[in-house]
Enzyme design. Structure first.
Site, PDB file in Angstrom:
ATOM      1  CG  ASP A  38      -2.041  -1.023   1.085  1.00  0.00           C
ATOM      2  OD1 ASP A  38      -2.259  -1.480  -0.053  1.00  0.00           O
ATOM      3  OD2 ASP A  38      -2.647  -1.368   2.107  1.00  0.00           O
ATOM      4  CD  GLU A 118      -8.458 -25.795 -17.283  1.00  0.00           C
ATOM      5  OE1 GLU A 118      -8.620 -24.622 -16.967  1.00  0.00           O
ATOM      6  OE2 GLU A 118      -8.279 -26.192 -18.449  1.00  0.00           O
ATOM      7  CE  LYS A 120     -17.239 -26.035 -14.487  1.00  0.00           C
ATOM      8  NZ  LYS A 120     -18.028 -25.121 -13.655  1.00  0.00           N
ATOM      9  CG  ASP A 122     -18.691 -22.083  -7.294  1.00  0.00           C
ATOM     10  OD1 ASP A 122     -19.270 -21.833  -8.370  1.00  0.00           O
ATOM     11  OD2 ASP A 122     -19.285 -22.276  -6.227  1.00  0.00           O
ATOM     12  CE1 TYR A 229     -12.605 -19.914 -16.882  1.00  0.00           C
ATOM     13  CE2 TYR A 229     -12.639 -20.608 -19.180  1.00  0.00           C
ATOM     14  CZ  TYR A 229     -13.271 -20.036 -18.094  1.00  0.00           C
ATOM     15  OH  TYR A 229     -14.548 -19.593 -18.217  1.00  0.00           O
ATOM     16  CE  LYS A 316     -20.096 -28.479 -12.652  1.00  0.00           C
ATOM     17  NZ  LYS A 316     -21.498 -28.120 -12.662  1.00  0.00           N
ATOM     18  CB  CYS A 410     -57.259 -26.624 -10.740  1.00  0.00           C
ATOM     19  SG  CYS A 410     -56.172 -25.201 -10.932  1.00  0.00           S
ATOM     20  CB  CYS A 413     -59.639 -22.465 -11.618  1.00  0.00           C
ATOM     21  SG  CYS A 413     -59.216 -23.985 -12.505  1.00  0.00           S
ATOM     22  CB  CYS A 426     -55.602 -27.182 -14.368  1.00  0.00           C
ATOM     23  SG  CYS A 426     -56.991 -26.043 -14.511  1.00  0.00           S
ATOM     24  CB  CYS A 431     -57.027 -22.167 -14.990  1.00  0.00           C
ATOM     25  SG  CYS A 431     -56.073 -22.313 -13.469  1.00  0.00           S
TER      26      CYS A 431
END
Length: 668
Positions: A38, A118, A120, A122, A229, A316, A410, A413, A426, A431
DNA sequence: ATACCTCGAGCTCC
DNA sequence: CTCGAGGTAT
């Protein structure tokens, strides 16, 4: 201090800061403390304030933009941002490997395929375009074809080079994932807590929200990071493999997570296991791995399905599971009258959010699960997003829990419900629930895109009797709207304007908005392009419709039946009277359809056109482009250094044209 | 200041 | 399906 001295110090400071950026973000090895860092920035800013003429666009102090934006500009992507097909286990991963090997016509005993694997991350996908070596554009994925221009915000992401080193290609585009590292996320939340503000629930949503802040100076204060990527059209930079590409990206100063080389499915599975163990300690969320064929020269031959490339897939990690109470099962009536059950759950925190409801899809699903009110159920999120009731814990079932029974009438209705296969429907055309849903659909983004008309408003409009069918929307005025709850003058004026501008939408959107069964946005586009006017479409006969490309018997019958009903024809007439556009705005190709019926494959490097240009050209003349040579291919366009598609065309005796021959054929 | 609404981001399942 | 941002209403 003399001006030249200052200039020197400025340059030195910038270089030093960039080095620290690289060490911190790209190599993940900070070489100085945050305070020292900084300090460097502060010193640089002081000097630049003293001599504003020495400020350059690429200075690290210039990451933060000026005034807040009014809104984001929409920008088209150079190449569509597609997603990848998914796998969830070893079996599916092996099946992918098999598909790749078959796609390349490899014999059983051929050596294993090389894959680049590689993590993935999120986060939020972005596209970054560099022009003249400078970061010129950052965009969200949007719908894959068009995204929001978030250039000012991505500029504030530290570690992302604003300027590429000398010798870098002057034009290039990369894609990557913007995310919020866990440590930064926790710090941000501590700060929020100290200020008595609401804390954020998960890093992904926070990162997504941050990118959409209109004021980039707030973005700059948030700890965003990026991992790049993809280099778009990597094969055009003399790169041969994914690993080459990552090295190249790293050399250009892009932060990447890199990739690991795996030979064959077995090594991929090993990598998946080690990553699975490692990902909790990485400091950012990883929801899986991406597996890509390493060599670019195999991509053309593997091609793509309509949705995904065939040379890459994502794996996944198993989703987190939690158990909770099933409090109730409520029924929702859709636009077509289909009644779908929704599980109301005791709120439970799963994969980053609190889940309190989950769709149960249909009657079959409820039966399969044998879900009963009062049960304890296991919930997980498919794809980390959509909550799903996975199974019922039978040993926790309270005594006396009764199997769920569909009501006979339904919920909206009270008309009798009819069972059609797995669907309960329905069939009352009047409706109110169906009307509400069809108005919402009409106004939705893919349809007429009426800005400001959301769910609550539609409910009010229908309940107050102001809207009895979608054509009534066009009769609304600021005065009439004024009576509604929470409807001030400004909101009313905005809504009337939104409705007014929807009159100019393309015929394709209107056809889709009508909600004809089995006619999605794609089908609507096809028929609108062919018939050009609503009148022509309404007069189309069934066999004519069915003859269209991408229209089958189901869609054809459905369209025919829809316009056969007087009520529907009257509705269209009312829309027309209201001033709604009834014509296709997409001008049909001026060109003769010289390539009608041709199925064409392109291989090798062409001289005059890029692959996308040649593809557009073929489509303009009515031809179709596919990714791989098969019996159906009518001819191949071969450039220099054609790949195996050329050989395949030879064996299948499919004609091969050079680029020049092809252009001559089009008279160009 | 707070409360409600819309929108768009993640993109699976049927 | 849920979240965050931004806008408007109260």
């Amino acid at each position: 201090m003399s001006r030249s001295k200052v200039a020197q110090e400025i340059l030195a400071l910038r270089e030093e800061i960039r080095e620290h950026d690289r060490a911190y973000y790209r190599d993940a090895h900070p070489t100085i403390s945050d305070q020292e860092y900084d300090g460097l920035i502060v010193r640089l800013r002081e000097l630049e304030d003293l001599h504003p003429d020495l400020i350059t666009e690429d200075s690290p102090t210039q990451r933060v933009g000026g005034d807040p934006l009014e809104e984001f500009r929409s920008v088209p992507h150079s190449v569509p941002m597609l997603s990848l097909d998914n796998t969830y286990n070893a079996e599916e991963m092996r099946a992918f490997d098999q598909r790749v090997r078959r796609g390349l016509d490899l014999p059983e005993d051929a050596p294993p395929i090389e894959y680049a694997v590689e993590p993935k991350i999120d986060g939020v996908a972005v596209a970054l375009r560099y022009q003249g070596g400078r970061l010129a554009l950052g965009a969200t994925r949007g719908n894959g074809v068009e995204g929001d221009d978030i250039t000012l915000n991505v500029r504030t992401i530290r570690g992302l080079p604003l300027v590429l080193p000398k010798g870098a290609p002057s034009e290039l585009e990369v894609r990557g994932e913007v995310y919020m590292p866990l440590a930064g996320f926790l710090q941000l939340n501590e700060a929020m807590e100290r200020q008595g503000l609401k804390q954020y629930v998960n890093p992904r949503n926070t990162a997504a929200g941050t990118l959409k802040l209109l004021d980039s100076s707030t973005v700059a204060a948030r700890p965003l990071a990026i991992a790049v990527y993809t280099l778009v059209n990597a094969d055009q930079y003399n790169l041969e493999t994914q690993l080459d590409m990552f090295r190249f990206l790293g050399d250009l100063g892009f932060p990447t997570q890199g990739a690991e080389l795996c030979r064959g499915a077995d090594e991929v599975m090993e990598a998946i296991e080690t990553w699975g163990d490692r990902h909790p300690g990485l400091g950012f969320d990883v929801d899986g791995l991406v597996v890509k064929v390493n060599h670019f020269n195999l991509y053309d031959e593997l091609g793509a399905t309509s949705k995904f490339p065939r040379w890459a897939i994502s794996y996944k990690f198993p989703a987190e599971e939690k158990s909770t109470k099933l409090l109730d099962i409520v029924l929702q009536v859709g636009r077509t009258g289909a009644v779908t059950p929704t599980a109301i759950l005791e709120p439970v925190f799963v994969s980053g959010t609190t889940v309190s409801r989950a769709t149960l899809h249909n009657a079959d699903e409820v039966e399969r699960l044998d879900a009963r009110i009062g049960d304890t159920v296991v919930v997980k999120k498919a794809g980390e997003i959509i909550p799903k009731v996975e199974r019922v814990l039978l040993n926790e079932r309270p005594a006396g829990a009764k199997p769920f029974r569909y009501p006979k009438d339904c919920p909206s209705c009270r008309a009798e419900l009819v069972r059609e296969d797995v669907l309960i429907r329905c069939i009352n055309l009047a409706c109110p629930a169906q009307l509400e849903r069809s108005v919402m659909h009409f106004a939705s983004r893919g349809a007429m895109d009426i800005e400001g008309l959301g769910e609550k408003l539609v409910l009010q409009l229908v309940r107050e009797g102001l809207v009895k069918d979608v054509s009534d929307l066009y009769k609304l005025t600021v005065e009439k709207l004024g009576d509604l709850e929470r409807m001030g003058e400004k909101s009313a004026a905005n809504l009337v304007m939104g409705i007014e501008s929807s009159k100019q939408q393309d015929l394709a959107r209107l056809v889709y908005a009508l909600g004809i069964r089995h006619v999605g946005s794609q089908g609507a586009k096809v028929v609108a392009r062919h018939y050009q006017t609503m009148e022509a479409l309404m007069g189309a006969d069934e066999s004519e419709l069915e003859a269209l490309d991408e229209v089958g018997p189901v869609i054809a019958a459905s369209i025919h039946e829809f316009f056969n009903r007087k009520a529907n024809r009257d509705l269209v007439a009312r829309l027309q009277t209201a001033g709604v556009n009834m014509e296709s705005l997409e001008t049909p190709s001026e060109e003769e359809p010289l390539l009608a019926g041709e199925i064409i494959v392109v291989t090798g490097t062409l001289e005059k056109h890029s692959r996308n240009e040649i593809k557009a050209l073929i489509e303009k003349f009515g031809g179709k482009v596919t990714g791989s040579v098969s019996k159906k291919t009518t001819f191949l366009i071969a450039g220099s250094e054609p790949g195996s598609k050329y050989d395949k065309a030879q064996t299948l005796k499919i004609p091969v044209l050079s680029e020049a021959e092809f252009l001559r054929r089009l008279g160009q």
